[in-house]
Design a protein around this motif. Sequence first.
Motif, PDB file in Angstrom:
ATOM      1  N   LEU A   1       0.962  -1.252  -0.010  1.00  0.00           N
ATOM      2  CA  LEU A   1      -0.101  -0.008  -0.112  1.00  0.00           C
ATOM      3  C   LEU A   1       0.916   1.129   0.068  1.00  0.00           C
ATOM      4  O   LEU A   1       1.985   1.217   0.388  1.00  0.00           O
TER       5      LEU A   1
ATOM      6  N   THR B   1       9.611   3.083  -0.879  1.00  0.00           N
ATOM      7  CA  THR B   1      10.629   3.883  -1.539  1.00  0.00           C
ATOM      8  C   THR B   1      11.810   3.850  -0.448  1.00  0.00           C
ATOM      9  O   THR B   1      12.983   3.912  -0.956  1.00  0.00           O
TER      10      THR B   1
ATOM     11  N   ASN C   1       7.415  -3.358   7.980  1.00  0.00           N
ATOM     12  CA  ASN C   1       8.531  -2.105   8.041  1.00  0.00           C
ATOM     13  C   ASN C   1       7.841  -1.454   9.430  1.00  0.00           C
ATOM     14  O   ASN C   1       7.084  -1.523   9.833  1.00  0.00           O
TER      15      ASN C   1
ATOM     16  N   GLN D   1       9.233   1.990  15.017  1.00  0.00           N
ATOM     17  CA  GLN D   1       8.166   2.966  15.537  1.00  0.00           C
ATOM     18  C   GLN D   1       7.554   2.211  16.824  1.00  0.00           C
ATOM     19  O   GLN D   1       7.397   0.949  17.047  1.00  0.00           O
TER      20      GLN D   1
END
Length: 200
Positions: free
Chosen positions: A28, A34, A134, A138
């Motif tokens: 998504l 990137t 990924n 966090q």
Amino acid sequence: MGNHLTEMAPTASFLPHFQALHVVVVGLDSAGKTSLLYRLKFKEFVQSVPTKGFNTEKIRVPLGGSRGITFQVWDVGGQEKLRPLWRSYTRRTDGLVFVVDAAEAERLEEAKVELHRISRASDNQGVPVLVLANKQDQPGALSAAEVEKRLAVRELGAATLTHVQGCSAVDGLGLQPGLERLYEMILKRKKASRAGKKRR
Ligand code: GDP
């Protein structure tokens, strides 16, 4: 990054020299595709502007005796019009990397639909899938095991080799082991298909 993959080269001795492997990176928008590519390319975190639609960033990572792995990035989801386009680009790929934002649990259901749709597309059946969970840097990011469960990765079918890896484009952790597993899965599939052809 080259070192580890180069060390693995002996297992790839049956691969014709200079054969390039083609890997498509999908997920998504804003999952971090990137950023992960830039980390591979420049070996550092490059702040990028999230791309809407598709981004045809293409990089080549040298490896062993082959010409390297070419990575091509595509956003998927929420853009019906673009689907036929990326579908044609994922055709005949050696491996799929599906990137999810593990810190955004609310979008995992949407990601699951896309993952299963892509992997089950006729051209991609049996293509090894590396899921990158990924943004592990966090706080509150879901673990690889949790992401595996929520995406129902094991339901992709016995014929599809899969691996789920936690990673972060910010510090690069997890990326290398994930790619090594993908490379192993690609070789395993190629070996199996060669053995199958010989038997016929
Ligand atoms: P893409 O649309 O999938 O290509 O996503 P981008 O690579 O453009 O990333 C979307 C946003 O997430 C950007 O603001 C990135 O800086 C950020 N980002 C990407 N990877 C990570 C990561 O591993 N950790 C954190 N904290 N932010 C990330």
